[in-house]
Design an enzyme around this catalytic site. Structure first.
Site, PDB file in Angstrom:
ATOM      1  N   LYS A  44       0.988  -1.268  -0.004  1.00  0.00           N
ATOM      2  CA  LYS A  44      -0.036   0.080   0.046  1.00  0.00           C
ATOM      3  C   LYS A  44       0.848   1.079   0.186  1.00  0.00           C
ATOM      4  O   LYS A  44       1.629   1.232   0.769  1.00  0.00           O
ATOM      5  CB  LYS A  44      -0.940   0.118   1.232  1.00  0.00           C
ATOM      6  CG  LYS A  44      -1.807   1.139   1.248  1.00  0.00           C
ATOM      7  CD  LYS A  44      -3.047   1.065   2.391  1.00  0.00           C
ATOM      8  CE  LYS A  44      -2.274   1.662   3.939  1.00  0.00           C
ATOM      9  NZ  LYS A  44      -1.931   3.055   3.740  1.00  0.00           N
ATOM     10  N   LEU A  72      -5.121   6.780  -1.920  1.00  0.00           N
ATOM     11  CA  LEU A  72      -5.133   8.374  -1.700  1.00  0.00           C
ATOM     12  C   LEU A  72      -6.476   8.910  -1.598  1.00  0.00           C
ATOM     13  O   LEU A  72      -6.723  10.117  -1.246  1.00  0.00           O
ATOM     14  CB  LEU A  72      -4.655   8.842  -3.286  1.00  0.00           C
ATOM     15  CG  LEU A  72      -3.240   8.389  -3.530  1.00  0.00           C
ATOM     16  CD1 LEU A  72      -2.820   9.146  -4.984  1.00  0.00           C
ATOM     17  CD2 LEU A  72      -2.048   8.844  -2.667  1.00  0.00           C
ATOM     18  N   LYS A  73      -7.421   8.009  -1.333  1.00  0.00           N
ATOM     19  CA  LYS A  73      -8.793   8.545  -0.801  1.00  0.00           C
ATOM     20  C   LYS A  73      -9.301   9.709  -1.520  1.00  0.00           C
ATOM     21  O   LYS A  73      -9.660  10.515  -0.914  1.00  0.00           O
ATOM     22  CB  LYS A  73      -8.695   8.679   0.794  1.00  0.00           C
ATOM     23  CG  LYS A  73      -8.073   7.622   1.548  1.00  0.00           C
ATOM     24  CD  LYS A  73      -8.144   7.627   3.141  1.00  0.00           C
ATOM     25  CE  LYS A  73      -7.685   6.856   3.771  1.00  0.00           C
ATOM     26  NZ  LYS A  73      -5.998   6.530   3.698  1.00  0.00           N
ATOM     27  N   PHE A  74      -9.322   9.554  -2.745  1.00  0.00           N
ATOM     28  CA  PHE A  74     -10.040  10.757  -3.496  1.00  0.00           C
ATOM     29  C   PHE A  74     -11.371  11.042  -3.082  1.00  0.00           C
ATOM     30  O   PHE A  74     -12.394  10.293  -2.684  1.00  0.00           O
ATOM     31  CB  PHE A  74     -10.136  10.346  -5.036  1.00  0.00           C
ATOM     32  CG  PHE A  74      -8.853  10.037  -5.650  1.00  0.00           C
ATOM     33  CD1 PHE A  74      -7.586  10.782  -5.503  1.00  0.00           C
ATOM     34  CD2 PHE A  74      -8.475   8.877  -6.332  1.00  0.00           C
ATOM     35  CE1 PHE A  74      -6.422  10.615  -6.326  1.00  0.00           C
ATOM     36  CE2 PHE A  74      -7.264   8.421  -7.047  1.00  0.00           C
ATOM     37  CZ  PHE A  74      -6.329   9.304  -6.940  1.00  0.00           C
ATOM     38  N   ASP A  76     -13.520  14.655  -4.290  1.00  0.00           N
ATOM     39  CA  ASP A  76     -13.619  15.854  -4.873  1.00  0.00           C
ATOM     40  C   ASP A  76     -14.937  15.631  -5.735  1.00  0.00           C
ATOM     41  O   ASP A  76     -15.606  14.972  -5.627  1.00  0.00           O
ATOM     42  CB  ASP A  76     -12.248  15.999  -5.552  1.00  0.00           C
ATOM     43  CG  ASP A  76     -11.768  17.516  -5.971  1.00  0.00           C
ATOM     44  OD1 ASP A  76     -12.887  18.344  -6.434  1.00  0.00           O
ATOM     45  OD2 ASP A  76     -10.764  17.804  -5.717  1.00  0.00           O
ATOM     46  N   PRO A  78     -17.178  14.954  -8.927  1.00  0.00           N
ATOM     47  CA  PRO A  78     -17.210  13.929  -9.533  1.00  0.00           C
ATOM     48  C   PRO A  78     -16.586  13.971 -10.830  1.00  0.00           C
ATOM     49  O   PRO A  78     -15.373  12.939 -10.971  1.00  0.00           O
ATOM     50  CB  PRO A  78     -18.723  13.518 -10.062  1.00  0.00           C
ATOM     51  CG  PRO A  78     -19.543  14.340  -8.866  1.00  0.00           C
ATOM     52  CD  PRO A  78     -18.882  15.408  -8.514  1.00  0.00           C
ATOM     53  N   THR A 131     -10.402   4.050  10.723  1.00  0.00           N
ATOM     54  CA  THR A 131     -10.153   3.592  11.967  1.00  0.00           C
ATOM     55  C   THR A 131      -9.486   4.043  13.321  1.00  0.00           C
ATOM     56  O   THR A 131      -9.742   3.521  14.544  1.00  0.00           O
ATOM     57  CB  THR A 131      -9.302   2.193  11.646  1.00  0.00           C
ATOM     58  OG1 THR A 131      -7.998   2.609  11.242  1.00  0.00           O
ATOM     59  CG2 THR A 131     -10.022   1.371  10.770  1.00  0.00           C
ATOM     60  N   ARG A 192      -3.399  -6.043  13.946  1.00  0.00           N
ATOM     61  CA  ARG A 192      -2.161  -6.288  14.412  1.00  0.00           C
ATOM     62  C   ARG A 192      -2.136  -7.821  14.752  1.00  0.00           C
ATOM     63  O   ARG A 192      -2.890  -8.180  15.546  1.00  0.00           O
ATOM     64  CB  ARG A 192      -2.254  -5.094  15.749  1.00  0.00           C
ATOM     65  CG  ARG A 192      -2.246  -3.930  15.438  1.00  0.00           C
ATOM     66  CD  ARG A 192      -0.699  -3.307  14.855  1.00  0.00           C
ATOM     67  NE  ARG A 192      -0.624  -1.723  14.839  1.00  0.00           N
ATOM     68  CZ  ARG A 192      -1.104  -1.102  13.838  1.00  0.00           C
ATOM     69  NH1 ARG A 192      -1.584  -1.788  12.664  1.00  0.00           N
ATOM     70  NH2 ARG A 192      -0.577   0.001  13.954  1.00  0.00           N
ATOM     71  N   GLY A 221       1.071  -2.684   8.923  1.00  0.00           N
ATOM     72  CA  GLY A 221       2.212  -1.904   8.667  1.00  0.00           C
ATOM     73  C   GLY A 221       3.199  -2.178   9.382  1.00  0.00           C
ATOM     74  O   GLY A 221       4.270  -3.062   9.183  1.00  0.00           O
TER      75      GLY A 221
END
Length: 247
Positions: A44, A72-74, A76, A78, A131, A192, A221
């Site tokens: 990721k 990148l969690k766009f 904006d 459409p 989260t 985790r 991670g």
């Protein structure tokens, strides 16, 4: 368009593990990546690393054989999101995401932008409730329902908009599978391995617990990236998942 070999590779990686890269140095990131096997996980790349190192970094990871989740969690208007998602597909990523709170028109536009890519289109998922957020955080935004209720609302909106799945907490996974169907992909951060530090993710589960809850892809991670032997840590997690599935 995507490299012809990428889609075939996407289908051969069976691991549900997605390793979250979090490095300020490209050299450090690649040093880590070169210690793990692309058959054991996907990678990721989030806002910080993409901003620092650009699309070329994603291509470098792909050249090493890794599927990439472009996180990148766009969010904006459409048209802008549609073009951004198409650019991600051109880059050849395996998965890309948007914010469900951008609304159905935005999500539908993003999905339609991937139609020309056919089977080479990346998975398109939406973020529900981060989260790191709890009920107090939502209340500060004027949302008076629980994180689980808000996640379900946004997941249903995402499903009805034609997307492939959502990012959610593992605690919502079982319910979201019931509401949105088994084919609806659930991607879960805050995972985790047993004995790991909780860090800044408040709503966490172990990999086996997440798998049993119905999670399709689990984002992990620091327990892997900061491990003295990340390849061994990955193998141990995969073994635990296999044992959990057979128990």
């Amino acid at each position: 368009m995507k490299n012809e070999n990428l889609q075939q590779k996407h289908q051969t990686v069976s691991s549900p593990i997605v390793v979250a890269l979090d490095y300020a140095s490209q050299q450090a990131a690649l040093s880590f990546v070169d210690r793990i096997d692309p058959q054991d996980c996907r990678l990721k790349v989030g806002k910080e690393m993409f901003t620092l190192f650009g699309p070329q970094f994603v291509q470098t990871l792909q050249q090493r054989g890794f599927d990439v989740f472009l996180d990148l969690k766009f969010h904006d208007i459409p048209n802008t999101v549609a073009h951004a998602v198409a650019a991600a597909a051109d880059l050849g990523v395996w998965m890309v995401n948007v914010h469900a709170s951008g609304g159905s028109r935005m999500m539908v536009a993003a999905k339609e932008a991937l139609v020309p890519f056919g089977n080479d289109a990346p998975l398109l998922i939406a973020v529900t409730v981060l989260t790191s957020m709890d009920e107090d955080d939502l209340r500060g935004l004027g949302i008076t329902v629980s994180p689980a209720e808000q996640a379900e609302r946004l997941a249903v909106l995402t499903h009805n908009s034609g997307l492939d799945g959502v990012v959610c907490s593992a605690h919502e996974a079982q319910r979201l599978k019931q509401v949105c169907g088994q084919a609806f992909k659930l991607v879960t951060p805050g995972i985790r391995p047993a004995g790991s530090d909780v860090g800044d993710q408040r709503r966490i589960m172990t990999p086996v617990q997440a798998q049993q809850a119905g999670v399709d892809y689990m984002v992990i991670g620091r327990p892997i990236t900061q491990s003295a032997d990340p390849a061994q840590t990955l193998r141990e997690i995969r073994v635990s998942l296999l044992n959990g599935a057979s128990s």
